[in-house]
Design a protein around this motif. Sequence first.
Motif, PDB file in Angstrom:
ATOM      1  N   TRP A   1      26.805  21.948 -48.730  1.00 39.38           N
ATOM      2  CA  TRP A   1      25.371  22.253 -48.804  1.00 39.38           C
ATOM      3  C   TRP A   1      24.949  23.234 -47.716  1.00 39.38           C
ATOM      4  CZ3 TRP A   1      25.257  16.496 -49.749  1.00 39.38           C
ATOM      5  CH2 TRP A   1      25.070  16.231 -51.120  1.00 39.38           C
TER       6      TRP A   1
ATOM      7  N   LEU B   1      21.297  24.518 -47.193  1.00 34.34           N
ATOM      8  CA  LEU B   1      20.676  23.199 -47.259  1.00 34.34           C
ATOM      9  C   LEU B   1      21.343  22.287 -46.229  1.00 34.34           C
ATOM     10  CD1 LEU B   1      20.491  22.699 -51.146  1.00 34.34           C
ATOM     11  CD2 LEU B   1      18.589  23.221 -49.616  1.00 34.34           C
TER      12      LEU B   1
ATOM     13  N   GLU C   1      14.716  23.617 -50.971  1.00 39.82           N
ATOM     14  CA  GLU C   1      14.316  24.669 -50.040  1.00 39.82           C
ATOM     15  C   GLU C   1      12.803  24.835 -50.015  1.00 39.82           C
ATOM     16  OE1 GLU C   1      16.949  28.323 -50.081  1.00 39.82           O
ATOM     17  OE2 GLU C   1      17.550  27.394 -51.985  1.00 39.82           O
TER      18      GLU C   1
ATOM     19  N   PRO D   1      11.092  20.377 -49.039  1.00 38.95           N
ATOM     20  CA  PRO D   1      12.183  19.601 -48.419  1.00 38.95           C
ATOM     21  C   PRO D   1      11.913  18.119 -48.271  1.00 38.95           C
ATOM     22  CG  PRO D   1      11.061  21.002 -46.799  1.00 38.95           C
ATOM     23  CD  PRO D   1      10.564  21.421 -48.144  1.00 38.95           C
TER      24      PRO D   1
END
Length: 415
Positions: free
Chosen positions: A59, A64, A203, A206
Motif C-alpha cells: 500500500w 496509502l 486518499e 482517509p
Amino acid sequence: MRRTDPEGHGPVRYGPPLPDDGLPVLPELSAVLAAAAGRAGSEPVGGGSALLDAACGYWERRGLAVAPEHAVAAPGAPALLLALTAAIGGDVLVPRPCAAWWAPYARLLGRPAFHVATPAECGGVPDPYALLETVRRVRTEGGDPRLLVLSVADDPTATVAPPEVLHETLEAAAGEGLHLVSDETWRDTLHARHDTVLFSPAEMLPDRVTVVSDLAGALLPPGWPAAVARFPAGEAGEELHARVLDVLTALDARVAGPVAAAAGYALGEPEPVSARAAAVVRLHARVAQAAHHTVVAAGALARPPQAGRHLYVDLGPLRSALTPHGVGDAQELEDFLTARLGMPAPGGHRFGDELGALRVRLSTGPLLGGTDAERAECLDSPEPLELPHVRRALIGLRSVFDDLRDDAQRREPPR
C-alpha cells in the motif's frame, strides 16, 4: 448447471467467480508455495507479521501509508466483507451493477442491500444524487444505511471511475455519515496505466474508508485464497479493526500457511511478479479490446474496458434477434450465450441488474486457449491475437454476435 429454484431463473447457489487470467501459475510463486508446504499450521487470525508487513509495503508504494496494526489478512475478500458488514451494522448500499459477491453477504446477515444507480461515465461508484435520494428514502422508510461498498476499478463493468465523479460521490457519502469499503481488487490491472487516473477513496476520505484487496485480482491464482484490508487510522478505525478481528475469529477465517508465504512474496512485488503482472495486463487488454470491437460492431452496447479481464455487454439493441431463441431476460441470455460461445457468460442479474435487462459479463480468459500450453504461448507472443487458437476464439465470438446483428437487421420494419 443444475437448477435449484422453482422459477427456472438460474441455480440459487451459483455465483460467478472473479474473472480468471487463464494462465499457468508463475513458477517463482509456485516455488515459494512448495517451499512452505511443510508448514502444518495456518496464519494467526488477521494475518501474521510477515504477511501484514508485506501488505503495508504494497500500500505504501501506492501512496496509502498504513501501520501493520491497521491491516488485516483473510482467506479471500468475501470473508473480509462479511466481517466488515457484521462489524459496521445497519443497511448496505451498493452500486448497480456491482460485483456478484457483495450483496449476498448483507443478505446472509439479514441486512438489506440497496442498489444505487451509477453515472453514465462508469460503473462501480454510485451517482451522488442517486445516492443521496436512496439514503433519504431508506431512512424515511425506517432503515439505517451505514455502509457503502464501491470499486473504482470495477467488476463487472471494467471501467475506472473518473476522479471528479468519485469525489462527488464521496462528498455525498461523507455528508450522510456512511462508512465506505473500497474494493480495490482490480486496481493493478489498468489497461492504459499512463492514460488512466485512478484514485483510491482512501486518499480522498482517509477517516471513513476501509480498503479491501483480493490478491486474485493481479497477484495470486484464484485457488489460493488471500486478501488484505487497510483500516483508517484513529480511534474509529481501531475499533472497527478490533470488531472485524472478532468476527474473523468467530469464523476461524485464517490464511493457510503456504498461501500466506506466497501472498507475502507476491505483495513484495519482486521482479518476476511485477513482470508477470504487467504482461498479463497487456495480454488481457488486447484481447478485451478485440472483444469489445466485436460486440459493438454487432450492435451491442459496452463501455470500453479499462481494467480487469472482462467486459460488460448490453444486448438490448439485439432483443428482436434474441426473442425467437426464447431469450427474454438475463438468465435466458446467460444460458443462450454460454451454450453458443462455449464459455461462461453470467447474466446481469448476477450483478444486481434488473432481470429483464439483457446484459452479460464476458471474460477474456476463455479466449486464450483450451490448454496451459496454448495460454502460456499467448503470454510469450508479441502478437497474441494472431495465434491460431486465439484467432479461432475471437472468430467464434464474432460469428455469434454477427449472426444476432444480421437477424436483428432482417427483423427491422421497412422504412
